[in-house]
Structure formats: structure tokens, C-alpha cells
Enzyme design. Structure first.
Site, PDB file in Angstrom:
ATOM      1  N   LYS A  26       0.860  -1.176   0.000  1.00  0.00           N
ATOM      2  CA  LYS A  26       0.000   0.000   0.000  1.00  0.00           C
ATOM      3  C   LYS A  26       0.906   1.239   0.000  1.00  0.00           C
ATOM      4  O   LYS A  26       2.026   1.179   0.509  1.00  0.00           O
ATOM      5  CB  LYS A  26      -0.881  -0.041   1.264  1.00  0.00           C
ATOM      6  CG  LYS A  26      -1.672   1.224   1.549  1.00  0.00           C
ATOM      7  CD  LYS A  26      -2.821   1.392   0.608  1.00  0.00           C
ATOM      8  CE  LYS A  26      -3.488   2.750   0.730  1.00  0.00           C
ATOM      9  NZ  LYS A  26      -4.194   3.146  -0.488  1.00  0.00           N
TER      10      LYS A  26
ATOM     11  N   CYS B 204      -0.572  11.944  -7.723  1.00  0.00           N
ATOM     12  CA  CYS B 204      -0.731  12.707  -6.486  1.00  0.00           C
ATOM     13  C   CYS B 204      -0.640  14.189  -6.803  1.00  0.00           C
ATOM     14  O   CYS B 204       0.061  14.581  -7.733  1.00  0.00           O
ATOM     15  CB  CYS B 204       0.396  12.361  -5.510  1.00  0.00           C
ATOM     16  SG  CYS B 204       0.322  10.679  -4.928  1.00  0.00           S
TER      17      CYS B 204
ATOM     18  N   ASN C  96      -2.887   2.950 -13.184  1.00  0.00           N
ATOM     19  CA  ASN C  96      -3.590   3.219 -11.938  1.00  0.00           C
ATOM     20  C   ASN C  96      -5.095   3.319 -12.263  1.00  0.00           C
ATOM     21  O   ASN C  96      -5.506   3.081 -13.400  1.00  0.00           O
ATOM     22  CB  ASN C  96      -3.064   4.517 -11.309  1.00  0.00           C
ATOM     23  CG  ASN C  96      -3.131   4.479  -9.795  1.00  0.00           C
ATOM     24  OD1 ASN C  96      -4.131   4.053  -9.228  1.00  0.00           O
ATOM     25  ND2 ASN C  96      -2.080   4.923  -9.143  1.00  0.00           N
TER      26      ASN C  96
ATOM     27  N   GLY D   1      -7.819  -4.817 -13.784  1.00  0.00           N
ATOM     28  CA  GLY D   1      -8.901  -5.759 -14.054  1.00  0.00           C
ATOM     29  C   GLY D   1      -8.496  -7.202 -14.245  1.00  0.00           C
ATOM     30  O   GLY D   1      -9.257  -7.999 -14.798  1.00  0.00           O
TER      31      GLY D   1
END
Ligand SMILES: Cc1cc2nc3c(=O)[nH]c(=O)nc-3n(C[C@H](O)[C@H](O)[C@H](O)COP(=O)(O)O)c2cc1C
Length: 294
Positions: A28, A112, A173, A225
């Protein structure tokens, strides 16, 4: 590999998945300081996928180095640390702090907000190159730049990452989406918008992995996916050298292992000696895309 944000720090899954069989655990996102993330609701299921707006919740890099990394070091699996920041300096500092034993690579999450320029790092090739190059200078580890699909031409950003010194790019992403609660006429997520993932985005991700693999010389890691081996094979045939499983792990914690076994079975069934025999083997002969409208 596991996809960042969908497999915790690997430890949470260790009772269900033989971590040592994975190509890598991608953690993460880790930030310089702890983050509590966005208020709930932070996730919602959508057709063939989900939206999330977790807001980079994590304990910060100090806690990662003190607690998570030693616990992960028990396993014989490469650890790739996904990092996020709001300034080039923040990314560089994180890369320097993570240049330690037990870390195999850094995956830069460039989706970001860049507080210095007021845009996302992923939107401008110059910003992408600056952040990758700053990370490159501070680490001896493998540097992966994770690209956002929310741009007009992903190949331009991929080339910038390569110019900055990335060893690989991961593609893609999440795609930004909005789910509306029609009874209340309100957004479902507290953050209003979220990142779309799961099978709904796979054709978009495969196309982008295909385009990027033709645009750069560094390896492409396909993500988006992948629920089973067939989905992973689509990416490999389109030109990706490796794959990451994300939302698929929420449906089945062992999805990443099933993908590995399924790829092996496919290679045997088709008489291929190595996965390298199929990477980029997409045969487009006899097919012609429609010319773009002027
Ligand atoms: C709940 C959730 C959290 C995520 N957190 C991160 C993150 O911290 N850093 C990052 O680079 N990507 C993050 N992602 C994006 C995934 O790593 C992946 O790129 C994306 O979900 C597409 O793959 P998938 O369709 O297999 O899930 C997150 C995705 C989900 C669903």
C-alpha cells in the site's frame, strides 16, 4: 505481483496466500507522515468493478520501516514499496529512507497532487521526469513509475519516466469515476469521486500497456482488471513483461496464485518454453485501425 493498495502489506494475506510464490508484494502507498485517509464511505461496488477513495491511509514510512518491513523480511519474496508525496523532495526523501535491506524496489505513485505546481505529477511530462529522476538519485533499488490513465497521451508520460531513469513502468492506476445515489441525489463516496478498478477497466488498461510497450524500451508491468490467468495473458501478449493483480484479490484472496498457475498451464498447453515467448506476441497483421478523424 500484487497491486498496491489491494493486498495491504502482504502480511494480512499471509494466512491464505503462500507469499513466497509471488513475483513480488507491492505494498500500500507509504507517505512521509501517517495519514488517516478520507472519511467513509470510501468504496462502492460498480458494474464489473469498484470505486475507491481511500485517500492514501497509512502509518507513515517510520512505522513501515520499524514494524512492517521486519515482519515481511521473514518471507522470501521481493518487496516493492509504493510511495506517494506532494513535493519532489518528499518523494526523494522517502526513496532515500527506503534504500535499505529488505526492499527490492520503489513504485512511484505519481497520481498525487503536486503542491508546487498545483497539478498532479502524472499530468505533465516535466513533472514526471523530475520526480522519477529525484527518486533515481536517492536509491540503489529498482525504480518503477506507476502511470495514470487520466491523461490525454500516456506514452508521453511513459517516455518522461524512462528519461528520468525508471527501470520499469506500471500501467495503469485507476480511472477517475463518480457514482450517484439517485434517491438522495448525492455522490455515494464522501470524497465525491473515486478511482475505478476491476474488470471494467481491463480493455482500457490492455490498450495502454500495448501502446506504452511500443513507446519505451523499459519493461511494462500490466495492471487493471486482472481476475484470472486469461486476463493476465492479454497483458503479456499485448507487450507487458509482468502483471499485478489488484481488485481480483478482493474477490478471491488467492487470485494472484491462480494467475501464476494458469499462465504456466497455458504455456505448457501451447508448447512454449518460457513466458518470454509470448510477451509482445500480439499479431495485428490483417487488422487495421480506422484512421483518426482530422
Ligand atoms: C482500494 C484500492 C486502493 C488502492 N491504493 C493504491 C495505492 O495506495 N497506490 C497505488 O499506486 N495504487 C493504488 N490502487 C490502484 C491499484 O494498485 C491498481 O492500479 C488499480 O486498482 C487497477 O488494478 P485492478 O483493476 O486489478 O484493481 C488502489 C486500488 C484500490 C482498489
Amino acid at each position: 505481483m500484487t497491486a498496491s493498495g489491494t493486498f495491504g502489506f502482504g502480511l494480512e494475506y499471509a494466512d491464505f496466500v503462500e507469499l513466497n510464490r509471488l513475483g513480488a508484494v507491492v505494498t500500500k502507498a507509504t507517505t512521509l507522515r501517517p495519514r488517516i485517509g478520507n472519511p467513509p464511505p470510501r468504496t462502492v461496488e460498480t458494474p464489473s468493478g469498484m470505486l475507491n477513495a481511500i485517500g492514501l491511509q497509512n502509518d507513515g514510512v517510520d512505522a513501515f520501516l520499524q514494524h512492517k518491513l521486519p515482519a515481511l523480511s521473514v518471507y522470501d519474496v521481493p518487496v516493492i514499496v509504493n510511495i506517494a508525496g506532494t513535493t519532489v523532495d518528499e518523494y526523494a526523501t522517502l526513496a532515500g529512507m527506503l534504500d535499505v535491506e529488505g526492499v527490492s524496489g520503489i513504485e512511484i505513485n505519481i497520481s498525487c497532487p503536486n503542491v508546487e505546481e498545483g497539478i498532479d505529477f502524472c499530468l505533465k511530462p516535466e513533472a514526471t521526469e523530475r520526480v522519477v529522476s529525484a527518486v533515481r538519485q536517492r536509491t540503489s533499488k529498482c525504480v518503477i513509475c506507476k502511470l495514470s490513465p487520466n491523461v490525454s497521451d500516456i506514452t508521453v508520460i511513459a517516455r518522461a519516466a524512462e528519461a528520468g531513469g525508471a527501470d520499469a513502468v506500471s500501467v495503469i492506476n485507476t480511472l477517475i469515476g463518480l457514482a450517484v445515489d439517485v434517491e438522495r441525489r448525492k455522490p455515494v463516496l464522501a470524497n465525491i469521486t473515486g478511482g475505478l478498478s476491476g474488470p471494467a477497466i481491463r480493455p482500457v488498461a490492455v490498450r495502454m500497456a500495448w501502446l506504452v510497450s511500443k513507446a519505451v524500451r523499459i519493461p511494462v508491468i500490466g495492471v487493471g482488471g486482472i481476475m484470472n490467468a486469461n486476463d493476465a495473458l492479454e497483458f503479456l501478449i499485448a507487450g507487458a513483461t509482468a502483471v499485478q493483480v489488484g481488485t481480483g484479490s478482493f474477490v478471491s484472496p488467492r487470485a494472484s496464485l491462480d494467475v501464476i498457475d494458469g499462465i504456466e498451464a497455458y504455456l505448457q498447453r501451447h508448447g512454449f518454453e518460457s513466458v518470454h515467448d509470448i510477451i509482445g506476441s500480439l499479431d495485428t497483421s490483417g487488422k487495421q485501425p480506422e484512421p483518426k478523424a482530422a
